[in-house]
Design a protein around this motif. Structure first.
Motif, PDB file in Angstrom:
ATOM      1  N   ARG A  14       0.889  -1.087   0.004  1.00 10.50           N
ATOM      2  CA  ARG A  14       0.057   0.189   0.200  1.00 10.50           C
ATOM      3  C   ARG A  14       0.826   1.281  -0.058  1.00 10.50           C
ATOM      4  NH1 ARG A  14      -3.727   0.264   4.944  1.00 10.50           N
ATOM      5  NH2 ARG A  14      -2.136   0.951   6.081  1.00 10.50           N
ATOM      6  N   ARG A  15       0.362   2.180  -0.728  1.00  3.86           N
ATOM      7  CA  ARG A  15       1.169   3.502  -0.810  1.00  3.86           C
ATOM      8  C   ARG A  15       1.035   4.147   0.625  1.00  3.86           C
ATOM      9  NH1 ARG A  15       3.760   5.715  -4.728  1.00  3.86           N
ATOM     10  NH2 ARG A  15       3.730   7.687  -4.076  1.00  3.86           N
ATOM     11  N   ILE A  25       0.942  -0.968  -6.410  1.00 12.10           N
ATOM     12  CA  ILE A  25       0.479  -1.856  -5.739  1.00 12.10           C
ATOM     13  C   ILE A  25       0.974  -3.355  -6.198  1.00 12.10           C
ATOM     14  CG2 ILE A  25      -1.202  -3.232  -4.829  1.00 12.10           C
ATOM     15  CD1 ILE A  25      -0.807  -0.183  -3.656  1.00 12.10           C
ATOM     16  N   LEU A 127       1.657  -0.264   7.175  1.00 11.00           N
ATOM     17  CA  LEU A 127       0.997  -1.399   7.396  1.00 11.00           C
ATOM     18  C   LEU A 127       1.316  -2.316   8.526  1.00 11.00           C
ATOM     19  CD1 LEU A 127       0.905  -2.421   3.530  1.00 11.00           C
ATOM     20  CD2 LEU A 127      -0.960  -2.124   4.971  1.00 11.00           C
TER      21      LEU A 127
END
Length: 374
Positions: A14-15, A25, A127
């Motif tokens: 995920r950015r 992605i 994340l």
């Protein structure tokens, strides 16, 4: 010394809200074709790179087999390289990947933990959790890595000094040899920049972030991590050799989408699209998006602007030998102004002036110094 080698892996789970590097992605099929192209390019490199650095993106987002395909093509260089760094993120790092990387000659891990505060991690859109950040470093140590670096970000909106100092106190207790501390920036094109523009968040005041930066310098130094560049701190002997090569403006080869090369005074950049990059490589079409031949004076000025970032500064003799220019003459307008503004000072050997170096204020305003030298 042979050029360094940088390989860009532009895939992420995920950015992050603050990131403006090219990435996309992770898609296994796209990544597989991309790694095939990189491996084929790496096979054509004749001279062993002085250092190797695989960055991203998030290189460890690749599955173990793809990772192995990537590092396997570099195995013939790993024994001769002075350093082989691999970037990793906590959420995609596991024991199997670490064993494999070590087995193929990776000697240095750079782990993007970014924070040791749970709330800050959430703000930054990371994340991983705090527990996973700690676990990733422990796994790396268990896998036998002796050279482990971690990244930290400071200056997040709403961040308190006590939180930052606590992170610094905790990070030095980890089994690491290197810390990179970066002030949060609001880069155009990122969600964070948009939030700043619509005033949904308020950035910290400059004097607060300056205080945080100075706290990092002081605390890390007391714990054995000496500052050797504006944002980088290392235990003795563990300075990043690959980055030192950049800061001396030495040549380097870049492979991968958006990667930059600097060879024989020419700076070139590959196209910033992994799918297009792969397709063009397969079709034998040009991959370079832009290219610029730097004049000798431009190369010299860039050398000054980059090298001044280091704790050792610029030695006049070294600069003349490297560029052919006398720094005092080349920067005859900039140097007096920077000295008068309290940003740099002269280096001396006894009574003899031998070079220039940043003052404490200069480290706070290094971008200003570099811009003046350019």
């Amino acid at each position: 010394m042979n050029p360094s080698l940088y390989i860009h892996i532009p895939f992420c789970g995920r950015r992050c809200v603050y990131c403006n590097f090219y990435s996309s992605i992770y898609d296994k099929d796209t990544a597989s074709s991309y790694i095939d192209a990189l491996a084929a390019q790496a096979e054509k490199i004749e001279r062993p790179p002085s250092t190797i650095y695989i960055g991203g993106g998030t290189p460890t987002v690749l599955d173990t087999l793809l990772l192995e395909r990537l590092v396997k093509c570099l195995r013939r260089f790993s024994k001769e390289a002075l350093e082989f760094t691999f970037e990793a993120n906590p959420e995609s790092l596991d024991a199997d990947k670490l064993r494999m990387l070590s087995g193929y000659g990776v000697t240095r891990l750079s782990i993007g933990i970014q924070s040791l505060d749970e709330n800050k991690l959430k703000k930054l859109g990371r994340l991983h959790t705090l527990a996973k950040a700690r676990e990733s470093v422990a796994l790396a140590e268990s896998a036998g890595f002796k050279n482990i670096s971690v990244d930290l970000i400071f200056g997040v909106w709403g961040e308190k000094m006590k939180i930052w100092k606590r992170e610094l106190e905790e990070v030095v207790l980890l089994p690491i040899t290197h810390v990179s501390c970066y002030e949060l920036t609001y880069e155009r094109g990122t969600p964070l920049f948009a939030a700043l523009a619509n005033k949904s968040l308020a950035p910290l005041e400059d004097d607060v972030t300056a205080e945080m930066y100075e706290a990092a310098i002081e605390l890390l130094s007391l714990r054995g991590f000496k500052q050797y560049e504006v944002s980088n701190f290392a235990k003795s002997g563990f300075e990043c050799k690959h980055n030192l090569n950049y800061w001396e403006n030495n040549p380097y080869i870049g492979l991968g989408a958006s990667a930059v090369s600097y060879m024989d005074g020419v700076r070139s950049k590959f196209i910033s699209d992994a799918k297009v990059y792969t397709r063009r490589f397969r079709e034998g079409r040009p991959l370079v998006e832009s290219s610029e031949k730097l004049s000798p004076i431009r190369r010299a000025k860039e050398t000054a602007a980059i090298k001044i970032r280091t704790r050792t500064g610029i030695d006049f003799k070294w600069f003349k030998d490297r560029t052919g220019y006398d720094l005092r003459e080349l920067e005859r307008n900039a140097l007096p102004k920077l000295i008068e503004d309290g940003l740099i000072k002269h280096k001396k050997d006894g009574d003899i002036i031998t070079g220039i170096v940043l003052k404490r204020k200069g480290f706070l305003f290094c971008d200003t110094v570099s811009a003046e030298l350019l």
